[in-house]
Write an enzyme that holds these catalytic residues in place. Structure first.
Site, PDB file in Angstrom:
ATOM      1  N   ASN A 154      26.043  52.441  70.734  1.00  0.00           N
ATOM      2  CA  ASN A 154      24.590  52.513  70.547  1.00  0.00           C
ATOM      3  C   ASN A 154      24.103  53.952  70.374  1.00  0.00           C
ATOM      4  O   ASN A 154      22.900  54.204  70.389  1.00  0.00           O
ATOM      5  CB  ASN A 154      23.879  51.898  71.751  1.00  0.00           C
ATOM      6  N   HIS A 182      15.568  41.066  76.492  1.00  0.00           N
ATOM      7  CA  HIS A 182      16.725  41.549  77.253  1.00  0.00           C
ATOM      8  C   HIS A 182      16.737  41.058  78.705  1.00  0.00           C
ATOM      9  O   HIS A 182      15.685  40.896  79.330  1.00  0.00           O
ATOM     10  CB  HIS A 182      16.698  43.076  77.235  1.00  0.00           C
ATOM     11  N   GLU A 206      10.797  42.826  72.935  1.00  0.00           N
ATOM     12  CA  GLU A 206      11.516  44.022  72.509  1.00  0.00           C
ATOM     13  C   GLU A 206      10.927  44.477  71.178  1.00  0.00           C
ATOM     14  O   GLU A 206      10.424  43.667  70.407  1.00  0.00           O
ATOM     15  CB  GLU A 206      13.011  43.705  72.323  1.00  0.00           C
ATOM     16  N   SER A 247      18.030  43.603  70.558  1.00  0.00           N
ATOM     17  CA  SER A 247      19.320  44.272  70.738  1.00  0.00           C
ATOM     18  C   SER A 247      20.493  43.512  70.132  1.00  0.00           C
ATOM     19  O   SER A 247      21.463  44.123  69.717  1.00  0.00           O
ATOM     20  CB  SER A 247      19.570  44.511  72.223  1.00  0.00           C
ATOM     21  N   LYS A 290      20.631  55.361  74.370  1.00  0.00           N
ATOM     22  CA  LYS A 290      21.092  54.840  73.084  1.00  0.00           C
ATOM     23  C   LYS A 290      20.932  55.932  72.025  1.00  0.00           C
ATOM     24  O   LYS A 290      21.707  56.884  72.039  1.00  0.00           O
ATOM     25  CB  LYS A 290      20.409  53.525  72.791  1.00  0.00           C
TER      26      LYS A 290
END
Ligand SMILES: *Cc1c(COP(=O)(O)O)cnc(C)c1O
Length: 395
Positions: free
Chosen positions: A50, A136, A180, A184, A242
Site C-alpha cells: 500500500n 473497513h 470509505e 480498500s 499507506k
C-alpha cells in the site's frame, strides 16, 4: 499445569479454517526497493504493497526519520497527554489540517485507533450509525463500541442511505454516516457529494475513511478533493501508513471537534505517542505529496492502463480487484503469479464477502512501465480476467 482444553480448542479452530482454505500465515517479506521484495529467497515484484508513492523507502523520508531519531530518540516515552507529544507532532498536524482544508488535525497511533476512538465519541446509545456495507473492519469496530444502533446500507448506494434516513433518522438523537473515500478491497470511490447532501438535509454527520485516497486521488489531497468542488465532510480520517509511507492515523476536523477528541478518545488518551522518527517521516512525505504532482498521478495512471489492457471497468484509484470467487482458486491464481515473479496476495473472507475471494492489485509510483507489462502479460496468459468475469456472471 496442563492446558489441554486450550490446545484442543485452538487446534479445532485452526482445522476448521484449513478445511475452508481460510488459514492465514504471516510471510516474512523484506522490501529491497519500493516494489521489489524478497520472500524465502525469491525476488518478486510486489503488486500488494500500500506504499502507493514509494515514500516508505524514499531517501528524503529516511533522512527525516534518522534526523528526528538522532535528536529526540526512538520512542515518545508516554501518551501524548502526559509527556509523549514531542515537537515533531506540531508540524505534522498543521500539514494535515492544511491539506484537508480543516481547522485542526489530531494524530493517533494508527488509523485503526482513530476509528475505534473517534466513532464512539460521536455516537452513543440513543443515536443511529449508517455504514456502507463494505466499510473497513475498524469502522465497524468503532460503530460496535459506540453502542449506537448500527444499520448497514448497500455498497455506495446513496438512494438506500436516503431511504434509511427518511424512516430511521427521526427516531434517533444524532446520526453518523460512515463510509470509505476509496474502498480498500474494491478500489472504487464513494458518492461523497450525494452523501454530504443527504447528511446536510437530515442533520447527520458524515465521516470518511480515506486510507486509500490520500496521496492518490484529488491531486494527492484525497477523496473529498476529487470532485468539481471540495466535498464538505466534517470528520475526515485516514492513515499515515499507506501512501504516506510511515505509520500513524489522523482525524481532520474543526478545532472544537479535535479538542473534544483529544479529551475523550480512549485510544488517544491511553496509548503511547508515536516515535519521533515516524512522525517526522510522515511530515516530509506530505511535503512531497503536495509538491510532486507527477508522483501522485502515477499510481492511478498505471491502474488505468492495466484496466484498459485487460478490458476491466475503468480504475478509480490505485487498487484494482480481480474477483476470482472461491478462496481455493484465488490462492491458486496468486501462486501462479508468484511462479512468474509477481507478488499478488489473495484476499479471502472475512476480509471480503463470501464467494468473492480475489486478487487485489495495487499500483505504485515506483512501478516501471515494464513492471506493468509483465503483470498484464501474466494475467492474460493465466486467463485470470476471463475466469473472473465468467464466475462473476454465474454468481
Ligand atoms: C489500513 C486501513 C485502516 C487502518 O489504518 P492503520 O493505520 O493501518 O491502522 C483503516 N481503514 C482502512 C480503509 C484501511 O485500509
Amino acid at each position: 499445569m496442563s492446558n489441554d482444553s486450550l490446545e484442543a480448542f485452538a487446534e479445532r479452530k485452526l482445522r476448521s479454517l484449513e478445511r475452508r482454505h481460510l488459514t492465514r500465515s504471516v510471510l516474512t517479506i523484506d522490501r529491497v526497493e519500493a516494489n521489489r521484495v524478497e520472500n524465502e529467497g525469491d525476488a518478486l515484484i510486489s503488486f500488494s504493497c500500500n506504499d502507493y508513492l514509494g515514500l516508505a523507502r524514499d531517501p528524503e523520508t529516511i533522512a527525516a526519520s534518522l534526523a528526528a531519531t538522532g535528536k529526540h530518540g526512538v520512542g515518545a516515552g508516554a501518551s501524548r497527554l502526559i509527556t509523549g507529544s514531542h515537537s515533531c507532532y506540531r508540524e505534522l498536524e498543521q500539514s494535515l489540517a492544511a491539506i484537508k482544508a480543516c481547522e485542526d488535525a489530531v494524530v493517533f497511533g494508527s488509523g485503526y485507533l482513530v476509528n475505534i476512538g473517534v466513532i464512539p465519541i460521536m455516537a452513543g446509545q440513543p443515536d443511529l450509525i449508517l455504514i456502507d456495507e463494505l466499510a473497513h473492519s475498524c469502522m465497524r469496530s468503532g460503530a460496535a463500541l459506540s453502542r449506537a444502533r448500527v444499520v448497514a446500507f448497500g455498497h455506495n448506494d446513496a438512494a438506500a442511505a436516503a431511504r434509511l434516513l427518511e424512516t430511521e433518522r427521526p427516531r434517533h438523537r444524532h446520526c453518523l454516516i460512515l463510509t470509505e473515500g476509496v474502498f480498500s478491497m474494491d478500489g472504487d470511490r464513494a458518492p461523497l457529494p450525494e452523501l454530504a447532501r443527504l447528511a446536510r438535509r437530515h442533520d447527520a454527520w458524515l465521516m470518511t475513511d480515506d486510507a486509500h485516497g490520500l496521496g492518490v486521488v484529488g491531486a494527492g489531497r484525497g477523496s473529498t478533493f476529487a470532485h468539481a468542488v471540495p466535498v464538505d465532510v466534517p470528520l475526515q480520517m485516514g492513515t499515515l501508513s499507506k501512501a504516506v509511507g510511515s505509520y500513524g492515523g489522523y482525524l481532520c476536523a474543526s478545532r472544537t471537534v479535535c479538542d473534544l477528541v483529544r479529551n475523550r478518545a480512549r485510544s488517544f488518551v491511553y496509548s503511547t505517542g508515536l516515535p519521533p522518527g515516524t512522525v517526522a517521516a510522515a511530515t516530509r512525505a506530505l511535503e512531497i505529496i503536495v509538491t510532486d504532482a507527477g508522483r501522485t498521478a502515477r499510481p492511478l495512471k498505471l491502474a488505468t492502463r492495466f484496466c484498459e489492457a485487460l478490458g476491466l471497468p475503468p480504475a478509480e484509484s490505485a487498487i484494482v480487484p480481480i474477483v476470482i470467487g472461491s478462496s481455493e482458486d484465488a490462492i491458486e491464481a496468486s501462486r501462479a503469479l508468484r511462479d512468474r515473479g509477481l507478488l499478488v496476495v489473495a484476499i479471502r473472507p472475512p476480509t471480503v464477502p463470501a464467494g468473492t475471494a480475489r486478487l487485489r492489485i495495487t499500483f505504485s509510483a515506483g512501478h516501471s512501465d515494464s513492471d506493468l507489462d509483465t503483470l498484464v502479460g501474466a494475467v492474460r496468459e493465466l486467463g485470470l480476467v476471463r475466469t473472473a468475469a465468467r464466475d462473476h456472471h454465474a454468481a
